[in-house]
Design a protein around this motif. Structure first.
Motif: not given
Length: 840
Positions: A356-363
């Motif tokens: 989740p934290r990674y996906l938020a940074a990716h976006d």
């Protein structure tokens, strides 16, 4: 299925496997090569590079019959081990097979069959299943925008849905075939990767240089996944993956892509590691200070999972000077743009990790750096003509204009003229005037250059052997055949010299081009003969596409997709002596030496007594480009019309040239369109470009036979075709289209149907498709060499051979003989490399 070719003609395949503490699997792999393959045993060269020689494994492997074993005193990694084996290999095909994999019987045959059938394929990626043959290990590769390659469909049940061959960005190094000469030219795998993504990097580089990597499901093997990694922790694996992804991105992405992607990739590497290691990201915020300040000085536990990304960045920076040198090479050698590879990346915006934290940074990073736009950036195309681009344009400029207009819908296009007359009031794309000395900058800017006429002589940098720009030659105009007629009035010596010069101009294009456009099937056959005479119809070109359409395609002149609409006065309002009720015959182009207006004038003279309402209008007597002199036929037409008493009564000459955007006003005032020409070789291969305007305006056509347009008129019943130089038959044809209303109406109906095939979008479809996936012509790919059944000497053997030759030459003639032989060898090698780089 056995190869249809004689086994004796199959190339030698050197199969390289690397052993590292997996001797049992390595022995099984090598035995399978010997016992299971349906390939001549004397054409398989098994090579094992032993990275763990200290454990006694070498003795067991060397006991296998026919296996060449090379012990390494240190662990070279997968990349270094493969490169060592490749340096010692004798085959013209290299096959890399993991030591924990075994091949299917058809493994080698299927790969070689593909390499022989498709000369633009540089590497074959095999289908890899798990050890039981149930689940997918490799059937396709994907690449994220941040440089991480991944196996698509890995772990899925093999249900037969991946049994079609296709182009891929890379193949897995566990089962990969590469042309040996090409592998050497690329420097092999990048040994700094050690393991992981060295195969991604190799495939990326191959594609950038114009070679294809072809997934071939018949090239099947079975793999015990990551057996050699059993003793390696996940943190060390992540470290290598992170570091190597950054390296691959840095080496291979273009300047524009790297400027956006690398900063975001570095940031995402950190977030991936903190998310994976479950690090508290706010622990150093000021409002999180402990009550006891001394606690702030104590060590904070950080897992190796969290350290992996940060250490990967640190070592990427450490290696950056070395990678910079590699990057310079790759960017210099590339012939394809990043956008060309997007389809092969499959899902470039794939986040890859479901944290989740990674996906938020990716976006957030994708939005902040506008990465969607970067990976969809248009290709840069320069369309260059030597003709004047003004409101009054002749055929070459008209064609260049519509090529630029069509391609501009998808790409960043510049229309460039080296003529001094460039004046376009309304520009839908950049239209530039460049002096010849300024063309080099435009060529350097472009990914693709579309040229015509004498442009290549000005853009001389494209002729250089090192030029990798994709060149499309628009050879719709056989200039040398025109010159045979055009030069009749000059002296024999000048005429012969002009013809030689023009022929060489065309030959230079035919030697250099990657893709050719012509105007008809007749022209296509003519140019194929030209190309064959110059040696361009090679086995590599033929085997890539036996039809040759991917090299020479038909793209005739076109017409607008929308019907003509009146925008001003036409010939009836603007010409004294032409009434609204008169029957008007329109000659819609110029009057050149290869045309025959004289027979037409005699036909009009015959008809004028019976039909006082007959009018013939010549649309343009003087070429809009002042560099094109008026030809003798124009004066002859004026003189004959005057002598027959037709001028300004039945025959009218427009002494200027109608602006291109106003021509429809003249076409809509006409009742039929006409062109007449002599019977000679220029006619046979010509395409009368202004004839399409007749179709656009729905005008029945009268034309003399002999060219491809006459064939169209006859076959599609668009008008009447008559023999050349026959005024009586020509008069009868004009009578039919002008005064037989039923016949004329039927022609108009047929024209409406046929005209749809000639819209610019339709006729330029071959060029549009090529520019979506441009590649050098197969014989221009660097590093290509025929697959030989004669083993290549290893580098060690070659060195020994050179030493023996030097001794022999010293014995024969001393140092002078050595120098003479060395100079001859340098000349031969240089010639081979130039030929390997393709015809220029």
């Amino acid at each position: 299925m056995a190869d249809s070719r004689d086994s004796a003609d199959l190339p030698t395949v050197s199969v390289i496997t690397v052993n590292y503490h997996g001797t049992d699997s390595t022995v099984a792999c090598l035995k399978a090569l010997r016992d299971e393959l349906d390939y001549p045993a004397d054409r398989i060269e098994p090579i094992c590079v032993n990275n763990s020689a200290e454990d006694g494994s070498s003795r067991r492997i060397k006991a296998l019959e026919g296996v060449r074993v090379f012990d390494s005193p240190e662990n070279l990694g997968f990349a270094g081990g493969c490169n060592l084996g490749a340096r010692e290999a004798g085959g013209s095909v290299l096959a890399f097979l993991n030591n924990d994999a075994v091949p299917d019987a058809q493994w080698a045959r299927a790969a070689v069959r593909t390499l022989r059938a498709e000369p633009t394929v540089g590497a074959v990626a095999g289908k890899v299943l798990d050890w039981e043959g149930n689940r997918v290990d490799f059937v396709d590769g994907g690449l994220t925008w941040f440089g991480m390659g991944y196996k698509r469909h890995a772990g899925e049940i093999d249900d037969g849905s991946h049994d079609a061959a296709r182009d891929v960005l890379f193949g897995t190094g566990s089962a990969l075939f590469v042309r040996a000469e090409l592998f050497e030219r690329l420097g092999g795998f990048d040994e700094r990767f050690f393991m992981f993504y060295e195969d991604v990097d190799l495939g990326w580089r191959l594609n950038l240089r114009g070679w294809r990597v072809r997934y071939q499901p018949g090239c099947l093997s079975y793999h015990r996944h990551h057996e050699s990694m059993a003793t390696v922790s996940s943190a060390r694996e992540h470290y290598l993956l992170e570091r190597n992804a950054l390296a691959a991105l840095y080496k291979n992405a273009s300047e524009e892509t790297l400027a956006r992607a690398l900063p975001a990739a570095l940031a995402l590497t950190v977030r991936r590691s903190t998310a994976r290691g479950e690090v508290d990201p706010k622990q150093l915020e000021l409002d999180r200070r402990p009550a006891d300040p001394r606690e702030d000085e104590t060590a904070a536990p950080v897992s190796r999972e969290a350290l992996a990304g940060m250490l990967a960045i640190d070592q990427f920076v450490e290696l950056l000077p070395e990678f910079k040198n590699s990057r310079e090479i790759e960017q210099r050698e590339r012939v394809r743009a990043d956008v060309d590879l997007l389809p092969l990346m499959r899902r470039a915006m794939e986040p890859a990790y479901p944290l989740p934290r990674y996906l938020a940074a990716h976006d957030a990073l994708v939005r902040a750096f506008e990465l969607d736009g970067v990976f969809g950036s248009p290709r840069k195309i320069a369309v260059i003509t030597g003709d004047a681009i003004t409101e009054r344009m002749a055929g070459p400029a008209i064609r260049a204009w519509h090529i630029a207009e069509t391609l501009a819908a998808e790409h960043d296009v510049r229309l460039i003229s080296i003529n001094s007359r460039v004046d376009v009031p309304e520009k839908r794309f950049p239209v530039l005037r460049c002096a010849p000395r300024e063309i080099a900058a435009q060529v350097d800017w472009a990914d693709i250059v579309v040229l015509q006429g004498h442009v290549l002589e000005v853009a001389s940098s494209l002729k250089r052997a090192e030029s990798e720009t994709i060149v499309v030659c628009d050879i719709y105009d056989p200039m040398h055949l025109e010159l045979l007629e055009q030069g009749r009035d000059t002296d024999d010596e000048r005429r012969a010299a002009d013809l030689r010069g023009t022929t060489e101009v065309l030959n230079a294009q035919l030697r250099r081009g990657d893709f050719f456009l012509c105007a008809s099937q007749r022209q296509r056959h003519f140019w194929l003969g030209h190309l064959a005479a110059l040696g361009r119809i090679s086995p590599a070109v033929y085997d890539t596409d036996p039809t040759m359409r991917s090299l020479v395609s038909v793209a005739p002149f076109g017409l607008p997709a929308t019907p003509p609409r009146r925008s001003g006065p036409g010939l009836r309002e603007g010409t004294a002596g032409i009434a609204s009720t008169d029957k008007v015959v329109l000659w819609a182009g110029g009057v050149y030496s290869w045309f025959d207006p004289l027979t037409l004038l005699h036909a009009v003279h015959r008809m004028s007594g019976q039909h006082p309402d007959l009018r013939l209008f010549f649309l343009g007597m003087r070429h809009p480009n002042p560099d094109v002199p008026e030809m003798g036929m124009a004066d002859a037409a004026r003189e004959l019309a005057e002598r027959l008493g037709l001028t300004d009564k039945h025959v009218f000459f427009n002494e200027t040239w109608v602006p291109y955007e106003q021509r429809q006003n003249y076409l809509l005032d006409a009742d039929c369109g006409i062109t007449t020409h002599f019977e000679h070789v220029e006619t046979t291969f010509a395409f009368r470009t202004r004839m399409l305007d007749y179709l656009w305006a729905g005008l029945p056509v009268v034309t003399t036979e002999g060219d491809s347009f006459a064939d169209l008129v006859r076959e599609e019943e668009l008008g009447v075709v008559v023999p050349s130089e026959d005024p009586e038959r020509l008069a009868e044809a004009l009578e039919k289209v002008l005064y037989d209303e039923r016949f004329a109406a039927r022609c108009v109906e047929r024209i409406a149907a046929v005209g749809q095939r000639f819209t610019w979008d339709s006729v330029l479809a071959p060029l549009t498709e090529f520019c979506r996936d441009p590649r050098p012509a197969p014989d221009r790919l660097r590093g290509s060499a025929p697959l030989s059944r004669t083993p290549r000497p290893s580098r060690t053997a070659a060195l020994r051979q050179d030493v023996e030759l030097m001794r022999e030459y010293l014995g024969r003639g001393g140092p002078r003989e050595v120098a003479r032989r060395a100079a001859g060898r340098i000349r031969r090698v240089a010639g081979q490399r130039l030929r390997g780089g393709g015809a220029r």
